[in-house]
Write an enzyme that holds these catalytic residues in place. Sequence first.
Site, mmCIF file in Angstrom:
data_model
loop_
_atom_site.group_PDB
_atom_site.id
_atom_site.type_symbol
_atom_site.label_atom_id
_atom_site.label_comp_id
_atom_site.label_asym_id
_atom_site.label_seq_id
_atom_site.Cartn_x
_atom_site.Cartn_y
_atom_site.Cartn_z
ATOM 1 C CB VAL A 31 -1.005 -0.034 1.181
ATOM 2 C CG1 VAL A 31 -0.328 0.107 2.523
ATOM 3 C CG2 VAL A 31 -2.088 1.001 1.004
ATOM 4 C CG ASP A 32 5.081 2.993 1.912
ATOM 5 O OD1 ASP A 32 4.698 4.163 1.727
ATOM 6 O OD2 ASP A 32 6.160 2.703 2.457
HETATM 7 P P1 ADP Z 1 2.693 -3.980 5.912
HETATM 8 O O1 ADP Z 1 4.158 -3.851 5.634
HETATM 9 O O2 ADP Z 1 2.213 -3.072 7.012
HETATM 10 O O3 ADP Z 1 2.264 -5.403 6.074
HETATM 11 P P2 ADP Z 1 1.584 -3.929 3.197
HETATM 12 O O4 ADP Z 1 1.442 -2.758 2.301
HETATM 13 O O5 ADP Z 1 2.453 -5.048 2.752
HETATM 14 O O6 ADP Z 1 2.022 -3.337 4.621
HETATM 15 O O7 ADP Z 1 0.156 -4.529 3.505
HETATM 16 C C1 ADP Z 1 -0.803 -3.937 4.315
HETATM 17 C C2 ADP Z 1 -2.170 -4.207 3.722
HETATM 18 O O8 ADP Z 1 -2.404 -3.315 2.638
HETATM 19 C C3 ADP Z 1 -2.323 -5.615 3.128
HETATM 20 O O9 ADP Z 1 -3.560 -6.148 3.552
HETATM 21 C C4 ADP Z 1 -2.320 -5.367 1.629
HETATM 22 O O10 ADP Z 1 -3.109 -6.321 0.932
HETATM 23 C C5 ADP Z 1 -2.966 -4.017 1.569
HETATM 24 N N1 ADP Z 1 -2.780 -3.240 0.329
HETATM 25 C C6 ADP Z 1 -1.834 -3.339 -0.632
HETATM 26 N N2 ADP Z 1 -2.058 -2.428 -1.603
HETATM 27 C C7 ADP Z 1 -3.175 -1.727 -1.252
HETATM 28 C C8 ADP Z 1 -3.929 -0.658 -1.816
HETATM 29 N N3 ADP Z 1 -3.591 -0.088 -2.975
HETATM 30 N N4 ADP Z 1 -5.029 -0.220 -1.138
HETATM 31 C C9 ADP Z 1 -5.397 -0.764 0.041
HETATM 32 N N5 ADP Z 1 -4.725 -1.765 0.630
HETATM 33 C C10 ADP Z 1 -3.626 -2.238 -0.002
#
Ligand code: ADP
Length: 165
Positions: A31-32
Amino acid sequence: MIAVIHGDITAYSGDAIVNAANKTLLGGGGVDGAIHRAGGPDILKACRRIGGCGTGEAVITTAGLMKARYVIHTVGPVWHGGNSGEPYLLANCYRNSLSLARDKGIESLAFPNISTGIYGYPKALAADIAIREVLSWGKEFRDIVFFCFESDNYRLYREKLQTSP
Ligand code: ADP
């Protein structure tokens, strides 16, 4: 109102999007990466000025080119089996994000499922914490949305919120 949406959080058009960032704040995967791609370089510039963020803490920047006005960056804990303070740190992410949002006058915000991607937090355990914290600290907001990217998270939140008081 608390809502659950299945989709990409960068499309959210409320006041603020919460980002599951890492401690450097310099962008990453999941998501980042999606937030930095959608918001453009101004978010990274603001993050560089801030310089970093501790686990469980939250900081705020512009949302750049996205429809929302702000991004609240919070750093979830990496799952190490559950005995390293993970539940406390994950709860802090939600509390500190909500507290920062309230201080900024934000009325609507969207959370991703913090820590449940690359950081490996078990999804059902993370959902229990997220829902508990949002129900107890989120009363002053007009709208709080749980943006679930994965169908299993979407199902979990739908189920759990129906059974919450
Ligand atoms: P972390 O390192 O905190 O685990 P991640 O980004 O890998 O962060 O995942 C956190 C959540 O965000 C996961 O459930 C992932 O599926 C979700 N995610 C990834 N891309 C998006 C997006 N574009 N919008 C919303 N959620 C997302």
